[in-house]
Write a protein that holds these residues in place. Structure first.
Motif, PDB file in Angstrom:
ATOM      1  N   VAL A 179       0.870  -1.141   0.014  1.00 10.82           N
ATOM      2  CA  VAL A 179       0.096   0.130  -0.035  1.00 10.82           C
ATOM      3  C   VAL A 179       0.735   1.290  -0.027  1.00 10.82           C
ATOM      4  N   VAL A 180       0.513   2.424  -0.971  1.00 11.54           N
ATOM      5  CA  VAL A 180       1.229   3.413  -0.833  1.00 11.54           C
ATOM      6  C   VAL A 180       1.595   3.903   0.568  1.00 11.54           C
ATOM      7  N   ASP A 181       2.700   4.472   0.877  1.00 14.22           N
ATOM      8  CA  ASP A 181       3.107   4.861   2.105  1.00 14.22           C
ATOM      9  C   ASP A 181       3.184   3.997   3.244  1.00 14.22           C
ATOM     10  N   GLN A 182       3.195   2.479   2.841  1.00 10.26           N
ATOM     11  CA  GLN A 182       3.369   1.558   3.863  1.00 10.26           C
ATOM     12  C   GLN A 182       4.919   1.508   4.130  1.00 10.26           C
ATOM     13  N   THR A 183       5.100   1.295   5.248  1.00  8.05           N
ATOM     14  CA  THR A 183       6.811   1.268   5.643  1.00  8.05           C
ATOM     15  C   THR A 183       7.168  -0.046   6.060  1.00  8.05           C
ATOM     16  N   GLU A 184       6.160  -0.775   6.278  1.00  6.78           N
ATOM     17  CA  GLU A 184       6.681  -2.244   6.446  1.00  6.78           C
ATOM     18  C   GLU A 184       7.022  -2.928   5.302  1.00  6.78           C
ATOM     19  N   PRO A 185       7.836  -4.251   5.124  1.00  9.39           N
ATOM     20  CA  PRO A 185       8.147  -4.792   3.945  1.00  9.39           C
ATOM     21  C   PRO A 185       6.729  -5.221   3.435  1.00  9.39           C
ATOM     22  N   PRO A 186       7.003  -5.145   1.748  1.00  6.21           N
ATOM     23  CA  PRO A 186       5.998  -5.626   1.110  1.00  6.21           C
ATOM     24  C   PRO A 186       5.524  -7.264   0.904  1.00  6.21           C
ATOM     25  N   VAL A 187       4.552  -7.560   0.324  1.00  5.53           N
ATOM     26  CA  VAL A 187       4.103  -8.740   0.259  1.00  5.53           C
ATOM     27  C   VAL A 187       4.876  -9.336  -1.032  1.00  5.53           C
ATOM     28  N   LYS A 188       5.700 -10.278  -1.072  1.00  7.28           N
ATOM     29  CA  LYS A 188       6.361 -11.203  -2.147  1.00  7.28           C
ATOM     30  C   LYS A 188       5.592 -12.006  -2.797  1.00  7.28           C
ATOM     31  N   VAL A 189       5.093 -11.892  -4.236  1.00  4.71           N
ATOM     32  CA  VAL A 189       4.211 -12.794  -4.963  1.00  4.71           C
ATOM     33  C   VAL A 189       5.264 -13.290  -6.045  1.00  4.71           C
ATOM     34  N   PRO A 190       5.529 -14.821  -5.757  1.00  4.80           N
ATOM     35  CA  PRO A 190       6.397 -15.253  -6.664  1.00  4.80           C
ATOM     36  C   PRO A 190       5.554 -15.438  -8.166  1.00  4.80           C
ATOM     37  N   LEU A 191       6.484 -15.505  -9.361  1.00  2.00           N
ATOM     38  CA  LEU A 191       5.906 -15.791 -10.587  1.00  2.00           C
ATOM     39  C   LEU A 191       6.301 -17.056 -11.090  1.00  2.00           C
ATOM     40  N   GLN A 192       5.482 -18.170 -10.862  1.00  2.00           N
ATOM     41  CA  GLN A 192       5.890 -19.349 -11.496  1.00  2.00           C
ATOM     42  C   GLN A 192       5.735 -19.683 -12.969  1.00  2.00           C
ATOM     43  N   ARG A 193       4.660 -18.871 -13.371  1.00  3.00           N
ATOM     44  CA  ARG A 193       4.408 -19.023 -14.723  1.00  3.00           C
ATOM     45  C   ARG A 193       4.302 -17.650 -15.417  1.00  3.00           C
ATOM     46  N   THR A 194       4.098 -17.479 -16.809  1.00  3.90           N
ATOM     47  CA  THR A 194       3.695 -16.337 -17.274  1.00  3.90           C
ATOM     48  C   THR A 194       2.303 -15.577 -16.865  1.00  3.90           C
ATOM     49  N   ARG A 195       1.390 -16.577 -16.447  1.00  2.49           N
ATOM     50  CA  ARG A 195      -0.161 -16.120 -16.136  1.00  2.49           C
ATOM     51  C   ARG A 195      -0.439 -16.994 -15.025  1.00  2.49           C
ATOM     52  N   GLY A 196      -1.359 -16.335 -14.185  1.00  3.92           N
ATOM     53  CA  GLY A 196      -1.731 -17.194 -13.067  1.00  3.92           C
ATOM     54  C   GLY A 196      -2.754 -16.455 -12.107  1.00  3.92           C
ATOM     55  N   ARG A 197      -3.042 -17.043 -10.893  1.00  3.74           N
ATOM     56  CA  ARG A 197      -3.577 -16.334  -9.799  1.00  3.74           C
ATOM     57  C   ARG A 197      -2.681 -16.348  -8.576  1.00  3.74           C
ATOM     58  N   PHE A 198      -2.952 -15.476  -7.824  1.00  2.00           N
ATOM     59  CA  PHE A 198      -2.385 -15.342  -6.534  1.00  2.00           C
ATOM     60  C   PHE A 198      -3.390 -15.022  -5.421  1.00  2.00           C
ATOM     61  N   ASP A 199      -2.668 -15.376  -4.167  1.00  2.00           N
ATOM     62  CA  ASP A 199      -3.495 -15.082  -2.805  1.00  2.00           C
ATOM     63  C   ASP A 199      -2.500 -14.575  -1.873  1.00  2.00           C
ATOM     64  N   LEU A 200      -2.756 -13.184  -1.707  1.00  2.89           N
ATOM     65  CA  LEU A 200      -1.885 -12.287  -0.909  1.00  2.89           C
ATOM     66  C   LEU A 200      -1.891 -13.218   0.666  1.00  2.89           C
ATOM     67  N   ALA A 201      -3.084 -13.448   1.086  1.00  4.40           N
ATOM     68  CA  ALA A 201      -3.338 -14.005   2.483  1.00  4.40           C
ATOM     69  C   ALA A 201      -2.370 -15.311   3.021  1.00  4.40           C
ATOM     70  N   GLY A 202      -1.970 -15.835   1.962  1.00  2.00           N
ATOM     71  CA  GLY A 202      -1.234 -17.051   2.480  1.00  2.00           C
ATOM     72  C   GLY A 202       0.398 -16.675   2.411  1.00  2.00           C
TER      73      GLY A 202
END
Length: 386
Positions: A179-202
């Motif tokens: 989130v803009v102005d967030q100071t804590e480390p961001p959530v890292k989403v790995p890209l396993q393929r060129t397209r797909g879905r992601f779930d930030l909660a996990g």
């Protein structure tokens, strides 16, 4: 356009004569002069001169005792090519962006090996990406979709543009969500393929992300979420190649009402199952409801009625559902009821509160610009480079 790189190194072969003649031959020193000339990214022309300085008179050229050997080394000092040809091939297309390289030239002079080194760099390379990120894809702001396509280019030797090349190694990528102005480390989403879905909660860091997202929606009625796309060649640090920003708005009253009805329907089914109630005369009525953005929680008042017959009175029960916006931690707490309903409640539940578990969240309204069952397609209008 030729590019020249010049370096000189003094190799003392005979200077020890000043300390007692430990070196053979007349006093003096040998100097190698190494010049690299490039007419393209894929070759390098090596020029080397060996001279000996005399105490009296000027320097004189020295002819090596044996043929000169040329070696091209990469950043890890692995040999890329070696031989006696002064025109050396450079495997530039499979080298990393501006990877440091080194030419080493060795000759034998009067039985002693004289070596010289000179460095240069591989061509500038960049990763270009085209694609899009869809977020959020659910009412809990947890899920999304991505579609990205990477291409690799190197700068043309004359510096007038870029040309596509095959990747010099495997491409690795990931996305940092914050989130803009967030100071804590961001959530890292790995890209396993060129397209797909992601779930930030996990993923690690989601709790901080969620807190800032909810806070911005509550305080400013809007949250700006950024997705930085990183990509790089294997064994090299990935670079940010794109940034996608999404403007998140609070849910509308209609969306809230849909969630309330969705949660109330599931909660009622589980309540009736717990009380062993069935039949077409069972009814439920939604009373007042509230959403607490600070606690991220719904409070829904329910009136339940069942068992009305020709010669019997119905059961009437009133209580409150508490459930988080993502469907977690759902409970029903009894408030009041008629004698028949309270007796049944104490028979089957025997507590003030019944845990309902995890409730499903309603599916968001489909985006008319995309197929809801497929990841977002790349949009050529969104192209990012370094």
């Amino acid at each position: 356009m030729a590019r020249r790189y010049r370096i000189g190194m003094v190799v003392c072969l005979l200077g020890a004569a000043l300390l007692g003649g430990a070196c053979e031959g007349p006093p003096g020193r040998v100097v190698t002069d190494l010049t690299l000339e490039r007419t393209g990214w894929d070759t390098v022309q090596v020029h080397v001169d060996v001279v000996r300085h005399r105490w009296l008179g000027g320097p004189i050229a020295v002819v090596p005792d044996s043929s000169t050997r040329y070696m091209l080394l990469d950043a890890d000092y692995d040999t890329l090519s070696a031989g006696s040809d002064a025109v050396m091939p450079v495997p530039d297309r499979r080298l990393a962006d501006r990877e440091p390289l080194m030419v080493e030239v060795c000759s034998t002079v009067r039985g002693r090996t004289v070596c010289e080194q000179s460095g240069f760099h591989a061509s500038p390379k960049r990763i270009r990406t085209v694609g899009d990120i869809s977020y959020p894809d659910d009412e809990a702001f947890e899920e999304g979709r991505y579609s990205v396509r990477f291409t690799v280019e190197r700068e043309q030797f004359d510096g007038t543009g870029w040309e596509p090349i095959d990747p010099p190694g495997s491409l690795e990528g990931y996305v940092l969500a914050y989130v803009v102005d967030q100071t804590e480390p961001p959530v890292k989403v790995p890209l396993q393929r060129t397209r797909g879905r992601f779930d930030l909660a996990g993923l690690d860091g989601y709790d901080d992300f969620k807190y800032h997202l909810r806070s911005r929606l509550y305080e400013a009625q809007e949250a700006r979420v950024r997705f930085d796309v990183y990509a790089g060649f294997s064994e090299q640090t990935a670079r940010r190649v794109a940034t996608v920003e999404k403007h998140i708005k609070p849910k509308t009253p209609e969306q809230r009402r849909t969630e309330v009805e969705h949660f109330a329907r599931q909660a009622t089914e589980r309540l009736f199952d717990a009380l062993d109630v069935s039949g077409p005369d069972a009814r439920v009525y939604i009373g007042d409801w509230q959403f607490d953005p600070r606690a991220d929680e719904y409070r829904i008042d329910l009136d339940l009625e069942w068992g009305r017959g020709l010669f019997s009175r119905s059961h009437v029960l009133r209580g409150t559902i508490r459930v988080q916006e993502d469907g977690k931690a759902a409970t029903f707490r009894i408030v009041e009821g008629n004698r028949r309903a309270r007796a049944r409640w104490h028979r089957y539940v025997d507590a003030r509160e019944l845990e309902l578990g995890l409730l499903d969240v309603p599916a968001p309204a489909p985006d008319p610009s995309t197929d809801a069952d497929q990841p977002a397609e790349p949009r050529e209008s969104m192209a990012w480079t370094w």
